[in-house]
Enzyme design. Structure first.
Site, PDB file in Angstrom:
ATOM      1  N   SER A 192     -96.783  -9.849  20.042  1.00 38.07           N
ATOM      2  CA  SER A 192     -96.325  -9.205  21.272  1.00 38.07           C
ATOM      3  C   SER A 192     -95.096  -9.852  21.897  1.00 38.07           C
ATOM      4  O   SER A 192     -94.427  -9.246  22.709  1.00 38.07           O
ATOM      5  CB  SER A 192     -97.461  -9.180  22.285  1.00 38.07           C
ATOM      6  OG  SER A 192     -97.847 -10.497  22.604  1.00 38.07           O
ATOM      7  N   HIS A 220    -101.220  -3.988  18.914  1.00 38.11           N
ATOM      8  CA  HIS A 220     -99.891  -3.440  19.220  1.00 38.11           C
ATOM      9  C   HIS A 220     -99.358  -2.574  18.087  1.00 38.11           C
ATOM     10  O   HIS A 220     -98.210  -2.134  18.129  1.00 38.11           O
ATOM     11  CB  HIS A 220     -98.886  -4.571  19.481  1.00 38.11           C
ATOM     12  CG  HIS A 220     -98.969  -5.153  20.854  1.00 38.11           C
ATOM     13  ND1 HIS A 220     -98.491  -4.511  21.971  1.00 38.11           N
ATOM     14  CD2 HIS A 220     -99.482  -6.325  21.291  1.00 38.11           C
ATOM     15  CE1 HIS A 220     -98.692  -5.263  23.034  1.00 38.11           C
ATOM     16  NE2 HIS A 220     -99.311  -6.373  22.655  1.00 38.11           N
ATOM     17  N   LYS A 251    -104.267   0.130  24.858  1.00 34.58           N
ATOM     18  CA  LYS A 251    -102.803   0.202  24.746  1.00 34.58           C
ATOM     19  C   LYS A 251    -102.403   1.633  24.365  1.00 34.58           C
ATOM     20  O   LYS A 251    -102.593   2.546  25.162  1.00 34.58           O
ATOM     21  CB  LYS A 251    -102.303  -0.861  23.766  1.00 34.58           C
ATOM     22  CG  LYS A 251    -102.496  -2.264  24.338  1.00 34.58           C
ATOM     23  CD  LYS A 251    -101.847  -3.369  23.523  1.00 34.58           C
ATOM     24  CE  LYS A 251    -101.864  -4.678  24.289  1.00 34.58           C
ATOM     25  NZ  LYS A 251    -102.782  -5.683  23.750  1.00 34.58           N
TER      26      LYS A 251
HETATM   27  C1  LIG Z   1    -103.712  -6.714  24.133  1.00 29.47           C
HETATM   28  C2  LIG Z   1    -104.271  -7.466  23.008  1.00 29.47           C
HETATM   29  C3  LIG Z   1    -105.610  -7.848  22.989  1.00 29.47           C
HETATM   30  C4  LIG Z   1    -106.541  -7.611  24.141  1.00 29.47           C
HETATM   31  O1  LIG Z   1    -106.960  -6.286  24.161  1.00 29.47           O
HETATM   32  P1  LIG Z   1    -107.990  -5.841  25.305  1.00 29.47           P
HETATM   33  O2  LIG Z   1    -108.640  -4.624  24.738  1.00 29.47           O
HETATM   34  O3  LIG Z   1    -107.155  -5.576  26.510  1.00 29.47           O
HETATM   35  O4  LIG Z   1    -108.932  -6.955  25.510  1.00 29.47           O
HETATM   36  C5  LIG Z   1    -106.098  -8.503  21.880  1.00 29.47           C
HETATM   37  N1  LIG Z   1    -105.292  -8.796  20.836  1.00 29.47           N
HETATM   38  C6  LIG Z   1    -103.985  -8.457  20.826  1.00 29.47           C
HETATM   39  C7  LIG Z   1    -103.142  -8.792  19.641  1.00 29.47           C
HETATM   40  C8  LIG Z   1    -103.435  -7.779  21.914  1.00 29.47           C
HETATM   41  O5  LIG Z   1    -102.145  -7.472  21.907  1.00 29.47           O
END
Ligand SMILES: *Cc1c(COP(=O)(O)O)cnc(C)c1O
Length: 404
Positions: A192, A220, A251
């Site tokens: 990210s 992502h 997301k």
């Molecule tokens: C955003 C993200 C998470 C967390 O996801 P949630 O469902 O909000 O807990 C976990 N791993 C990665 C790689 C992320 O980008």
């Protein structure tokens, strides 16, 4: 000492070291344009890659979920918190990512926390066993915490340099003759901070060669990249070949909440028994389940959302470079705009908000010293006019700060 005084002094310290996180409340739903302080600004900081967080079809599906299945189920899955739609969504996700089975969690953070410890800390009939986990140095906090929960006596925890499969191969080769029970390779699909991808074809190959379990968190990637939005594995030509895949429903795929792990049916069945954040935490609410089913349906119907996201991403990447900004090249809608100094990233993000662009800066310790940046995240919710408006603001602010 009064404990609140201790906390206040720590908070003061955080404020001074620039790691203090400020929240700016939105006065509208999430979208390409949001309201902040009574002004309309272009959103370049959300994970709402497909614009589904406020899409009419998704909102409708969520409302249908509440009407037909209630607000909540008030139970964990195995007591009385499994509705037919939970099973439907698990099947749907399995089909979407090319896996045998899927287990839902309240978040991807919970999924990752639940995965490692449930495998590594259990003896499973082995005496004096030892496992090993190889983890990319830039992995998400939830993978790091998942690994932290594994008892040090039963696992060797090893970091490999970011994306460096050659060094990983050397490490696997060195450990080849050791008597490990499980060998696990753990990586994000897309990272990210950089918007770059893990070298999945090489990792798939290494996992095969060294009899390791490849775990990929594609939070992502899913609904973002790949020709049909099936994530990093599709983008890099290894769809369906990742042994264990985790992802978020918070997301691109809806944007509310929820996470999952997909894999072989034996793995998923085992996790249902042993993964503590699954066993001891509440079932996902029907609104989220129904909206996610709808989101995946939309991705399966056609590629219009993914195409729009790709078009917007290419356009923004090209034009921001044409303005003279230095970015990390790539294909992902995460576009890091490199500035160097933390104070510059902070001041520019504040100024950009005044000029109508909502964007966040990242600096040490989140990224290495001297590599402070603004992170733009492009969305299918943005029109070309919205992006042009943002680019105008970048031009003005970039010149003001002498960056371009
Ligand atoms: C955003 C993200 C998470 C967390 O996801 P949630 O469902 O909000 O807990 C976990 N791993 C990665 C790689 C992320 O980008």
């Amino acid at each position: 000492m009064n404990y609140t005084e201790v906390l206040v002094s720590e908070i003061k310290r955080l404020q001074e070291t620039k790691t203090y996180k400020r929240e700016i409340p939105l006065l509208s739903e999430q979208g390409g344009i949001v309201r902040v302080d009574g002004r309309e600004v272009v959103m370049l900081a959300s994970n709402n890659y497909l614009g589904l967080a406020s899409h009419p079809r998704i909102k409708e599906a969520a409302i249908r979920g509440i009407k037909e299945y209630g607000y909540g189920v008030a139970s964990v899955r195995f007591i009385c918190g499994t509705q037919s739609i939970h099973k439907q969504l698990e099947e749907k996700i399995s089909e979407f990512v090319g896996a045998e089975d899927t287990i839902l969690f309240s978040s991807c953070f919970a999924a990752n926390e639940g995965f490692f410890a449930s495998l590594v800390n259990e003896s499973l009939g082995y005496e004096n066993y030892k496992d090993v986990i190889y983890s990319d140095r830039l992995n998400h906090a939830s993978i790091i915490d998942g690994i932290r929960l594994c008892r040090a006596e039963v696992v060797d925890k090893k970091l490999y340099p970011h994306g460096d499969w050659r060094t990983l191969e050397q490490m696997l080769e060195e450990d080849k003759d050791k008597d490990y029970r499980f060998r696990i390779i753990a990586t994000d699909g897309v990272f990210s901070m950089e918007g770059d991808m893990a070298p999945l074809p090489q990792l798939v190959e290494l996992a095969r060669k060294y009899n390791a379990i490849l775990f990929v968190d594609d939070s992502h990637g899913l609904g973002v990249i790949g020709k049909t939005g099936r994530g990093t594995a599709e983008e890099l030509g290894v769809f369906g070949q990742v042994e264990v895949l985790s992802g978020t429903l918070g997301k691109a795929i809806g944007g509310a909440a929820g996470g999952f792990i997909s894999g072989k049916k034996e793995m998923i069945e085992y996790l249902r028994q042993k993964s503590r954040p699954y066993t001891f935490s509440n079932s996902l609410p029907p609104a989220v389940i129904m909206a996610t089913l709808e989101a995946i349906k939309m991705l399966e119907e056609d590629t219009s959302l993914i195409d729009k996201l790709r078009e917007n991403t290419l356009y923004f990447r090209r034009e921001i470079k044409n303005l003279g900004f230095k970015i990390i090249d790539g294909i992902h809608p995460i576009v890091p705009i490199m500035l160097g100094e933390a104070s510059l990233a902070m001041d520019m993000s504040e100024e950009l908000l005044k000029e109508g662009v909502y964007i966040k800066g990242l600096w040490y310790p989140v990224v290495p010293k001297g590599e402070a940046r603004l992170r733009a995240q492009i969305s299918a919710a943005l029109s070309k006019d919205d992006i042009d408006r943002a680019l105008e603001a970048f031009k003005k602010v970039g010149k003001k700060f002498g960056v371009i």
